[in-house]
Design an enzyme around this catalytic site. Structure first.
Site, PDB file in Angstrom:
ATOM      1  CE1 TYR A 152      -8.608   7.633  16.943  1.00 14.37           C
ATOM      2  CE2 TYR A 152      -6.411   8.452  16.516  1.00 14.37           C
ATOM      3  CZ  TYR A 152      -7.753   8.681  16.697  1.00 14.37           C
ATOM      4  OH  TYR A 152      -8.233   9.972  16.621  1.00 14.37           O
TER       5      TYR A 152
ATOM      6  CE  LYS B 232      -6.973  12.794  19.128  1.00 15.16           C
ATOM      7  NZ  LYS B 232      -6.478  11.793  18.157  1.00 15.16           N
TER       8      LYS B 232
ATOM      9  CG  ASP C 173      -4.246  13.260  16.070  1.00 17.50           C
ATOM     10  OD1 ASP C 173      -4.175  14.035  17.045  1.00 17.50           O
ATOM     11  OD2 ASP C 173      -5.272  12.589  15.808  1.00 17.50           O
TER      12      ASP C 173
ATOM     13  CG  HIS D  30     -10.789  10.509  21.839  1.00 18.49           C
ATOM     14  ND1 HIS D  30     -10.066   9.409  21.443  1.00 18.49           N
ATOM     15  CD2 HIS D  30     -11.239  11.084  20.704  1.00 18.49           C
ATOM     16  CE1 HIS D  30     -10.075   9.338  20.120  1.00 18.49           C
ATOM     17  NE2 HIS D  30     -10.786  10.333  19.656  1.00 18.49           N
TER      18      HIS D  30
END
Ligand code: A2P
Length: 315
Positions: free
Chosen positions: A51, A80, A46, A113
């Site tokens: 990130y 995302k 994921d 997201h």
């Protein structure tokens, strides 16, 4: 190797019920974590642009492909779309950046997201002089149309939503040519999300649980905040099965039919979190754990003045 349950999406594609979470996994840690996870048997990662570690995830994947441990089609990869790329003209480019960072020519699942769009073209968290996030007028239903196009282009197999409320899901469903296959939301015993999960199910949308362990490493954690992994009830139930609280929490998601993405960068925990396929919680256990519900949302994306802020709705 463990027999991992597969969740079947409404478009026929399948997704392993457990994946490695990579939120908060720092560059310098995440490459090894992904390699350890693949060696332990994980076949689902994921990821997300925000990130800021997708390049490193890509390096780990490349090593595992080159070693012949896995082939591309053996592993399910989610990413995302970040809030500053929600303008329909920016979606394809954002996904192409993610693909290039991950070193892939397609991903399995691309999610919006958050429903809130932020001002395009600059910082990922654009803020004004008072520190308030600068909003964009883009409506997520227009973003959805561009998400459908990246499916047509073959850049992702499936598309879905993350952090959307019931009302927001309904608005997407009304205009969707391609239905969302999944909804990724925060789910753990302090926020068991019963209503939203039931609603998503009624639409044949699979649910993925993030922060399943209560994200003790969330950057905004304060001393004195409740620590889910140390909840005595989870310890007691764990003793019954000879399993850790983390393993109970992971089963709490899987035994509710959810997909779950626990994060770790520690090899022993990555292995432990995957070692959950030799036991099952009873319906009674699930009910008891669910009674810990306390509206204990951990990830509320602070800035609540956005008209598309999802968490003012009941669910
Ligand atoms: P670390 O990454 O240092 O191993 P969540 O998935 O809910 O966001 O939680 C992730 C957090 O939980 C990280 O701080 C991670 O630590 C920690 N964690 C992951 N697995 C375990 C485990 N089996 N036991 C205790 N803590 C864990």
């Amino acid at each position: 190797m463990a027999n991992v349950p597969q969740v079947v999406f409404n478009n026929g594609y399948t997704c392993p019920a457990i994946g490695l979470g990579t939120w908060k996994s720092k560059p310098g840690e995440v490459k090894q974590a992904v390699k350890d996870a693949i060696d332990a048997g994980y076949r689902h990662l994921d990821c997300a642009y925000i990130y800021r570690n997708e390049k490193e995830v890509g390096l780990a994947l490349k090593e595992k492909f080159d070693e012949g441990v896995i082939k591309r089609e053996d592993i399910f990869i989610t990413s995302k779309l970040w809030c500053t790329y929600m303008h329909p003209d920016l979606v394809e480019g954002a996904l192409r950046t993610t693909l290039s960072d991950l070193g892939l020519d397609y991903i399995d699942l691309y999610l919006i997201h958050w429903p809130q769009a932020f001002k395009e073209g600059g910082e990922l968290f654009p803020v004004d002089s008072q520190g308030k996030v600068i909003l964009s007028p883009v409506d997520y239903v227009d973003t959805w149309k561009a998400m459908e196009k990246v499916v047509d282009l073959g850049l992702t197999k499936s598309i879905g939503l993350s952090n959307f409320s019931k009302k927001q899901i309904d608005r997407v469903m009304e205009i969707a040519r391609i239905k969302p296959v999944s909804l990724q939301i925060e789910v753990h015993p302090y926020l068991n999300q019963e209503k939203l999960i039931d609603y998503a199910r009624s639409l044949d949308i699979a649910v993925t649980a993030y922060s399943p362990l209560g994200s003790p490493d969330r950057p905004w954690a304060k001393p004195g905040d409740p620590h889910l992994l140390e909840d005595p009830l989870l310890k007691t139930i764990g003793e019954k099965y000879n399993k850790s609280p983390a393993q109970i929490l992971i089963r709490y998601a899987i035994d509710r039919g959810l997909i779950v993405v626990p994060k770790s960068v520690t090899k022993s925990r990555i292995i432990q979190n995957f070692n959950v396929f030799d036991f099952q919680l009873t319906a009674e256990d699930i009910k008891t754990i669910g009674s810990l519900e306390c509206n204990g949302r951990l990830c509320s994306m602070g800035d609540v003045h956005h008209p598309s802020y999802p968490f003012h709705d009941e669910y």
